[in-house]
Design a protein around this motif. Structure first.
Motif, short mmCIF file in Angstrom:
data_model
loop_
_atom_site.label_atom_id
_atom_site.label_comp_id
_atom_site.label_asym_id
_atom_site.label_seq_id
_atom_site.Cartn_x
_atom_site.Cartn_y
_atom_site.Cartn_z
N ALA A 29 13.94 1.88 -6.78
CA ALA A 29 13.78 2.29 -5.38
C ALA A 29 12.34 2.57 -5.02
O ALA A 29 11.83 2.06 -4.01
N PRO A 30 11.58 3.36 -5.79
CA PRO A 30 10.18 3.56 -5.47
C PRO A 30 9.39 2.25 -5.51
O PRO A 30 8.46 2.05 -4.76
N GLY A 31 9.79 1.33 -6.39
CA GLY A 31 9.09 0.05 -6.46
C GLY A 31 9.24 -0.73 -5.17
O GLY A 31 8.29 -1.33 -4.67
N LYS A 32 10.46 -0.73 -4.62
CA LYS A 32 10.69 -1.42 -3.36
C LYS A 32 9.91 -0.76 -2.23
O LYS A 32 9.32 -1.44 -1.39
N GLN A 33 9.91 0.58 -2.24
CA GLN A 33 9.12 1.27 -1.21
C GLN A 33 7.64 0.95 -1.34
O GLN A 33 6.93 0.75 -0.35
N SER A 34 7.16 0.86 -2.57
CA SER A 34 5.76 0.53 -2.79
C SER A 34 5.45 -0.88 -2.31
O SER A 34 4.42 -1.14 -1.68
N ALA A 35 6.37 -1.83 -2.59
CA ALA A 35 6.16 -3.21 -2.13
C ALA A 35 6.16 -3.29 -0.62
O ALA A 35 5.35 -3.99 -0.01
N LYS A 36 7.09 -2.51 0.00
CA LYS A 36 7.14 -2.49 1.46
C LYS A 36 5.85 -1.91 2.04
O LYS A 36 5.29 -2.42 3.01
N GLY A 37 5.33 -0.85 1.43
CA GLY A 37 4.07 -0.25 1.89
C GLY A 37 2.90 -1.20 1.72
O GLY A 37 2.03 -1.28 2.59
N ASN A 38 2.90 -1.93 0.62
CA ASN A 38 1.82 -2.90 0.40
C ASN A 38 1.86 -4.01 1.45
O ASN A 38 0.83 -4.47 1.93
N ALA A 39 3.08 -4.44 1.80
CA ALA A 39 3.22 -5.49 2.82
C ALA A 39 2.70 -5.00 4.18
O ALA A 39 1.99 -5.71 4.89
N GLU A 40 3.07 -3.74 4.52
CA GLU A 40 2.58 -3.19 5.78
C GLU A 40 1.06 -3.05 5.76
O GLU A 40 0.39 -3.34 6.76
N SER A 41 0.51 -2.60 4.65
CA SER A 41 -0.94 -2.46 4.54
C SER A 41 -1.62 -3.82 4.68
O SER A 41 -2.66 -3.96 5.35
N SER A 42 -1.04 -4.86 4.06
CA SER A 42 -1.63 -6.21 4.16
C SER A 42 -1.60 -6.71 5.60
O SER A 42 -2.54 -7.33 6.09
N SER A 43 -0.50 -6.40 6.30
CA SER A 43 -0.40 -6.81 7.71
C SER A 43 -1.45 -6.12 8.56
O SER A 43 -2.11 -6.75 9.41
N VAL A 44 -1.63 -4.82 8.34
CA VAL A 44 -2.64 -4.08 9.10
C VAL A 44 -4.04 -4.61 8.80
O VAL A 44 -4.87 -4.80 9.71
N LEU A 45 -4.33 -4.86 7.54
CA LEU A 45 -5.64 -5.39 7.17
C LEU A 45 -5.87 -6.78 7.78
O LEU A 45 -6.97 -7.10 8.23
N ARG A 46 -4.79 -7.58 7.80
CA ARG A 46 -4.92 -8.91 8.38
C ARG A 46 -5.24 -8.83 9.87
O ARG A 46 -6.10 -9.54 10.40
N LEU A 48 -6.66 -6.32 11.39
CA LEU A 48 -8.01 -5.77 11.51
C LEU A 48 -9.06 -6.86 11.29
O LEU A 48 -10.05 -6.94 12.02
N LYS A 49 -8.82 -7.72 10.29
CA LYS A 49 -9.75 -8.81 10.03
C LYS A 49 -9.81 -9.77 11.22
O LYS A 49 -10.87 -10.23 11.62
#
Length: 276
Positions: A29-46, A48-49
Motif C-alpha cells: 500500500a505505501p508503495g502504491k501511494q509512493s508511485a502515485k505521488g511520484n506520478a503527480e510530482s512528474s506531472s507538476v514538473l512537466r 512547470l517545464k
C-alpha cells in the motif's frame, strides 16, 4: 494428543498465509501511494517545464522585436555608408550647447544662402518682363512660400518614416514617385482655385492669373519631388538629413520655381498675343 496436535498445526498453517497476505498488502500500500505521488510530482514538473519554455519563448520574441525596431530605424534613416553620424547627433542633441549647434549648421546655411543668390540673377534676367507686367512680382513671395510649404511637408513625412524604420533606401523610388504625384494633384487643385480668385476677386489680369494657375502644379510637383528625394540622398551620402534636407529643398525650389514662373509667363503672354 496426536489428533489435538494435528488440529493445532492445521490452524497455524491457515493463519500464516492470511498474516503474510495482510503484511504483503500492508507493505504494498505505501508503495502504491509512493508511485502515485511520484506520478503527480512528474506531472507538476512537466507543467512547470512547459510554462518555463513558453515564457522563455515569449521573452525571446519580445527581445527580437525590440532589437528589430531600433535596427530598422537606424538602418532606414542613417545606416549604410556612414549614416550613424546623424544618429549620434540626435542622441547628443540634449547635451550640446547652442554654440556647437550653431557652428554645425551655419556652414550649410551659408552654402544655401549663396545658392539663393541665383534668385537675384533670375530676377535680373527677367527684369524686362517684370517691367512690362508688374503684376508678376506680386506672386513671387506667394509661389516661393507655397513651394517651401509643399516641400516641407514631403521632407517631414519622409524623415519621420525613415526614423521610424517604416521605409528604407530601397523604397526611395516608390516614395519619391508617390510624393511627386501627390504634389501634382495638390498643385492642380490649388491652381484651379487660385486662378479665378486672382482674376475675379483681386482684379488681376487674365494672363497673369493664368500664369499663376499653370505654375502652381509644376511648382508643387518639383517641391514634392525634391522634398522626398533629398532625405534619401543625404542618407546615401552619409549626411544628416535633418540638418540638410529642408534648407536644401527650400533653396532648390525657390530657384527652380522662380525660373519656371518666368518661363511660363513668357509662353503664356505670347499665347495672349502680348509683346514683351
Amino acid at each position: 494428543l496426536v489428533l489435538l496436535f494435528a488440529a493445532q498445526s492445521s490452524v497455524a498453517a491457515i493463519k500464516s498465509p492470511a498474516l503474510s497476505f495482510v503484511k504483503t498488502k500492508t507493505i504494498m500500500a505505501p508503495g502504491k501511494q509512493s508511485a502515485k505521488g511520484n506520478a503527480e510530482s512528474s506531472s507538476v514538473l512537466r507543467e512547470l517545464k512547459d510554462t518555463i519554455k513558453s515564457q522563455a519563448a515569449e521573452i525571446e520574441r519580445l527581445k527580437s522585436l525590440s532589437a528589430t525596431k531600433p535596427a530598422a530605424s537606424s538602418g532606414g534613416a542613417h545606416s549604410h555608408h556612414g549614416g550613424s553620424a546623424g544618429t549620434e547627433d540626435i542622441l547628443d542633441y540634449k547635451i550640446k550647447s547652442f554654440l556647437s549647434i550653431a557652428y554645425e549648421r551655419v556652414w550649410w546655411l551659408g552654402v544655401f544662402l549663396l545658392s539663393l543668390s541665383f534668385t537675384a540673377l533670375i530676377m535680373s534676367g527677367f527684369e524686362h518682363t517684370l517691367s512690362k507686367q508688374i503684376e508678376l512680382a506680386y506672386f513671387v513671395p506667394l509661389l516661393a512660400g507655397h513651394g517651401g510649404n509643399t516641400g516641407g511637408q514631403a521632407v517631414g513625412t519622409v524623415l519621420s518614416a525613415l526614423s521610424a524604420g517604416v521605409i528604407t533606401r530601397k523604397d526611395s523610388f516608390k516614395v519619391v514617385t508617390k510624393e511627386a504625384a501627390s504634389g501634382l494633384v495638390m498643385g492642380v487643385i490649388l491652381g484651379l482655385l487660385v486662378g479665378p480668385i486672382c482674376h475675379y476677386v483681386m482684379g488681376i489680369s487674365m494672363h497673369v492669373s493664368t500664369v499663376v494657375s499653370v505654375t502652381l502644379p509644376l511648382l508643387s510637383t518639383i517641391a514634392a519631388f525634391l522634398g522626398s528625394s533629398l532625405p534619401f540622398f543625404c542618407v546615401t551620402m552619409g549626411l544628416d538629413p535633418a540638418v540638410i534636407a529642408a534648407p536644401a529643398m527650400t533653396t532648390f525650389v525657390d530657384v527652380t520655381g522662380l525660373l519656371c514662373y518666368f518661363l511660363i509667363a513668357n509662353k503664356i503672354f505670347q499665347l495672349f498675343g502680348m509683346e514683351l
